[in-house]
Design an enzyme around this catalytic site. Structure first.
Site, PDB file in Angstrom:
ATOM      1  N   LYS A 123       0.820  -1.227   0.000  1.00  0.00           N
ATOM      2  CA  LYS A 123       0.000   0.000   0.000  1.00  0.00           C
ATOM      3  C   LYS A 123       0.847   1.267   0.000  1.00  0.00           C
ATOM      4  CE  LYS A 123      -1.506  -1.838   3.801  1.00  0.00           C
ATOM      5  NZ  LYS A 123      -1.448  -3.269   3.803  1.00  0.00           N
ATOM      6  N   GLY A 204      -2.705 -14.521  14.366  1.00  0.00           N
ATOM      7  CA  GLY A 204      -1.927 -14.041  13.215  1.00  0.00           C
ATOM      8  C   GLY A 204      -2.608 -12.912  12.463  1.00  0.00           C
ATOM      9  N   ASP A 218      -3.538   1.725   8.745  1.00  0.00           N
ATOM     10  CA  ASP A 218      -3.674   0.758   7.651  1.00  0.00           C
ATOM     11  C   ASP A 218      -4.918   1.097   6.814  1.00  0.00           C
ATOM     12  OD1 ASP A 218      -3.139  -1.961   6.397  1.00  0.00           O
ATOM     13  OD2 ASP A 218      -5.156  -2.268   7.193  1.00  0.00           O
ATOM     14  N   LYS A 222      -5.545   2.634   2.646  1.00  0.00           N
ATOM     15  CA  LYS A 222      -6.531   2.126   1.675  1.00  0.00           C
ATOM     16  C   LYS A 222      -7.462   3.243   1.214  1.00  0.00           C
ATOM     17  CE  LYS A 222      -5.849  -2.343   3.697  1.00  0.00           C
ATOM     18  NZ  LYS A 222      -6.144  -3.221   4.828  1.00  0.00           N
ATOM     19  N   GLY A 320      -4.266 -12.548   4.522  1.00  0.00           N
ATOM     20  CA  GLY A 320      -3.991 -13.987   4.497  1.00  0.00           C
ATOM     21  C   GLY A 320      -3.033 -14.346   3.377  1.00  0.00           C
TER      22      GLY A 320
HETATM   23  N1  LIG Z   1       0.028 -10.511   4.844  1.00  0.00           N
HETATM   24  C1  LIG Z   1      -1.117 -10.059   4.334  1.00  0.00           C
HETATM   25  O1  LIG Z   1      -2.175 -10.651   4.536  1.00  0.00           O
HETATM   26  C2  LIG Z   1      -1.128  -8.819   3.483  1.00  0.00           C
HETATM   27  C3  LIG Z   1      -2.343  -8.378   2.936  1.00  0.00           C
HETATM   28  C4  LIG Z   1      -2.358  -7.261   2.079  1.00  0.00           C
HETATM   29  C5  LIG Z   1      -1.175  -6.598   1.815  1.00  0.00           C
HETATM   30  N2  LIG Z   1      -0.005  -7.028   2.381  1.00  0.00           N
HETATM   31  C6  LIG Z   1       1.240  -6.312   2.048  1.00  0.00           C
HETATM   32  O2  LIG Z   1       2.052  -7.160   1.238  1.00  0.00           O
HETATM   33  C7  LIG Z   1       3.442  -6.919   1.531  1.00  0.00           C
HETATM   34  C8  LIG Z   1       4.099  -8.207   1.981  1.00  0.00           C
HETATM   35  O3  LIG Z   1       3.439  -8.668   3.140  1.00  0.00           O
HETATM   36  P1  LIG Z   1       3.927  -9.978   3.910  1.00  0.00           P
HETATM   37  O4  LIG Z   1       2.864 -10.304   4.877  1.00  0.00           O
HETATM   38  O5  LIG Z   1       4.375 -10.990   2.927  1.00  0.00           O
HETATM   39  O6  LIG Z   1       5.190  -9.377   4.694  1.00  0.00           O
HETATM   40  P2  LIG Z   1       6.449 -10.169   5.282  1.00  0.00           P
HETATM   41  O7  LIG Z   1       6.087 -11.581   5.580  1.00  0.00           O
HETATM   42  O8  LIG Z   1       7.029  -9.314   6.341  1.00  0.00           O
HETATM   43  O9  LIG Z   1       7.453 -10.229   4.033  1.00  0.00           O
HETATM   44  C9  LIG Z   1       8.120  -9.108   3.507  1.00  0.00           C
HETATM   45  C10 LIG Z   1       9.556  -9.521   3.238  1.00  0.00           C
HETATM   46  O10 LIG Z   1      10.219  -8.489   2.492  1.00  0.00           O
HETATM   47  C11 LIG Z   1      11.491  -8.260   3.088  1.00  0.00           C
HETATM   48  N3  LIG Z   1      11.971  -6.919   2.796  1.00  0.00           N
HETATM   49  C12 LIG Z   1      11.858  -5.772   3.521  1.00  0.00           C
HETATM   50  N4  LIG Z   1      12.449  -4.760   2.893  1.00  0.00           N
HETATM   51  C13 LIG Z   1      12.963  -5.255   1.738  1.00  0.00           C
HETATM   52  C14 LIG Z   1      13.725  -4.691   0.675  1.00  0.00           C
HETATM   53  N5  LIG Z   1      14.118  -3.427   0.702  1.00  0.00           N
HETATM   54  N6  LIG Z   1      14.065  -5.488  -0.351  1.00  0.00           N
HETATM   55  C15 LIG Z   1      13.726  -6.792  -0.359  1.00  0.00           C
HETATM   56  N7  LIG Z   1      13.040  -7.392   0.641  1.00  0.00           N
HETATM   57  C16 LIG Z   1      12.655  -6.631   1.671  1.00  0.00           C
HETATM   58  C17 LIG Z   1      11.216  -8.464   4.560  1.00  0.00           C
HETATM   59  O11 LIG Z   1      12.425  -8.581   5.281  1.00  0.00           O
HETATM   60  P3  LIG Z   1      12.440  -7.930   6.770  1.00  0.00           P
HETATM   61  O12 LIG Z   1      11.681  -8.871   7.609  1.00  0.00           O
HETATM   62  O13 LIG Z   1      13.894  -7.820   7.094  1.00  0.00           O
HETATM   63  O14 LIG Z   1      11.794  -6.571   6.711  1.00  0.00           O
HETATM   64  C18 LIG Z   1      10.369  -9.722   4.532  1.00  0.00           C
HETATM   65  O15 LIG Z   1      11.158 -10.889   4.447  1.00  0.00           O
HETATM   66  C19 LIG Z   1       3.479  -5.827   2.604  1.00  0.00           C
HETATM   67  O16 LIG Z   1       3.695  -4.601   1.965  1.00  0.00           O
HETATM   68  C20 LIG Z   1       2.093  -5.918   3.232  1.00  0.00           C
HETATM   69  O17 LIG Z   1       1.663  -4.696   3.779  1.00  0.00           O
HETATM   70  C21 LIG Z   1       0.044  -8.124   3.206  1.00  0.00           C
END
Ligand SMILES: NC(=O)c1ccc[n+]([C@@H]2O[C@H](COP(=O)([O-])OP(=O)(O)OC[C@H]3O[C@@H](n4cnc5c(N)ncnc54)[C@H](OP(=O)(O)O)[C@@H]3O)[C@@H](O)[C@H]2O)c1
Length: 338
Positions: A123, A204, A218, A222, A320
């Site tokens: 986002k 979670g 958050d 949006k 999720g």
């Molecule tokens: N999970 C959901 O349900 C959900 C839903 C909608 C949107 N999103 C969005 O989707 C994105 C990913 O979410 P996620 O849940 O998969 O997050 P996540 O599990 O924290 O995965 C993100 C990964 O990217 C790494 N990272 C951080 N900065 C980086 C960089 N500069 N270059 C390369 N890798 C980097 C992180 O490492 P570090 O841990 O060291 O930071 C982490 O391993 C986020 O922007 C989140 O807001 C998530």
């Protein structure tokens, strides 16, 4: 064949990778396109690049055990690597920062400058630089697809951009944060705010630091995206009133229930009587007859009000692994289908 690269290999990217693997790496496009992963760039877990294709089965089997030892490269200059890798589409699923949009903005710019399409669930970049990013994409003749930025795989952006074209939308409002809605729902059965929050963390839904969820940031991100998608307007964060749910007490909830109402954290964007686009994030009392009243637990819902259709409400998962991975998958298929 379509070549993809992951930037950020956390929950969401792994959700997409599992969907692709289960589909035998063949996209259900008009031409049944084969999909190949040529790079994974993650600043914490490690990186890997292979122009001939990475064995994702192996990577995912290890990832399920928390083992990322196959991601052997340590790439610190991620934008440079994005520019250099030969890929068609980057999957931007790194860290969200809604104040600066970084590091994702630099990832997206690097991809567009080097002729790659972008699909993303992040986002941050679109809360601060929506117009600039889409302008650059247009100049470069590339697609930026953002379905997963608002309530994950539940289709909203594509519905607004295609299904409701011409409907004369006047407002969009809804429940866009599962953690807050889960807490409010549990409080209706008498649970304290603190207990409901820790339960949301155990399940979670909530982050270790839940501030962004419960204080409305958050949802604000949006709202800013929807202002652009629906009304072509970049609202300013500092001009939007943002209130979260942390000050709502059990007594407030009880009073609402006795009046046949429910508190919901509502994000809204609308055109006022002067035609000015406005946004807000605040807890609102929702009456029984409202389509948002029955949305409980971590479920999300958006009510789209238009002159032609009246209210159209879309309900579904707001987060999720598989749900958000699906948003990316769907966007990739759309790009490949042209
Ligand atoms: N999970 C959901 O349900 C959900 C839903 C909608 C949107 N999103 C969005 O989707 C994105 C990913 O979410 P996620 O849940 O998969 O997050 P996540 O599990 O924290 O995965 C993100 C990964 O990217 C790494 N990272 C951080 N900065 C980086 C960089 N500069 N270059 C390369 N890798 C980097 C992180 O490492 P570090 O841990 O060291 O930071 C982490 O391993 C986020 O922007 C989140 O807001 C998530």
């Amino acid at each position: 064949m379509v070549k993809i690269m992951y930037v950020g290999f956390g929950i969401v990217s792994q959700g997409l990778a599992e969907i692709i693997l289960e589909a035998h790496s063949i996209l259900p496009t008009l031409k049944k396109t084969e999909i190949q992963t040529v790079a994974i760039l993650d600043t914490m877990k490690g990186s890997k690049m292979d122009a001939n294709g990475i064995n994702m089965q192996e990577i995912l089997a290890n990832a399920q055990k928390g083992d990322y030892s196959l991601l052997t490269e340590n790439i610190l200059d991620v934008p440079k690597a994005i520019q250099e890798v030969q890929a068609d589409i980057i999957i931007e699923a790194s860290f969200t920062d809604i104040k600066t949009g970084q590091p994702a903005i630099s990832h997206i710019e690097a991809a567009l400058h080097s002729g790659k399409h972008v699909v993303t669930t992040n986002k941050g970049p679109f809360a601060v630089a929506y117009e600039e990013i889409f302008k650059l994409a247009k100049e470069r003749n590339k697609t930026v697809a953002i379905e997963g930025t608002v309530i994950s795989g539940t289709p909203i952006i594509n519905v607004l951009n295609t299904g409701l074209l011409g409907a004369q939308i006047t407002a969009v409002s809804g429940i866009m944060n599962g953690t807050s809605n889960y807490i409010l729902t549990e409080m209706e059965s008498g649970m304290s705010y603190e207990k409901a929050l820790s339960q949301a963390q155990e399940l979670g839904y909530a982050e270790a630091d839940p501030t962004s969820d419960v204080e409305g940031l958050d949802t604000l991100a949006k709202v800013l995206i929807l202002g652009n998608v629906v009304f072509n307007t970049q609202l300013l964060q500092e001009e939007i009133e943002v209130n979260g749910i942390s000050k709502i007490t059990l007594a407030d909830i009880k009073e609402a229930t006795s009046n046949n109402m429910r508190y919901k954290l509502i994000g809204q964007v609308w055109k006022d009587s002067q035609g000015k686009v406005q946004g807000a994030v605040r807890p609102k009392l929702v009456p029984m007859e409202d389509s948002l009243y029955g949305i409980s637990g971590a479920t999300n819902a958006l009510k789209i009000t238009s002159s032609i259709l009246g209210d159209t409400t879309i309900i579904g998962a707001g987060a999720g692994k598989t749900e958000t991975g699906f948003a990316l998958y769907n966007d990739i298929i759309s790009i490949v289908n042209g």
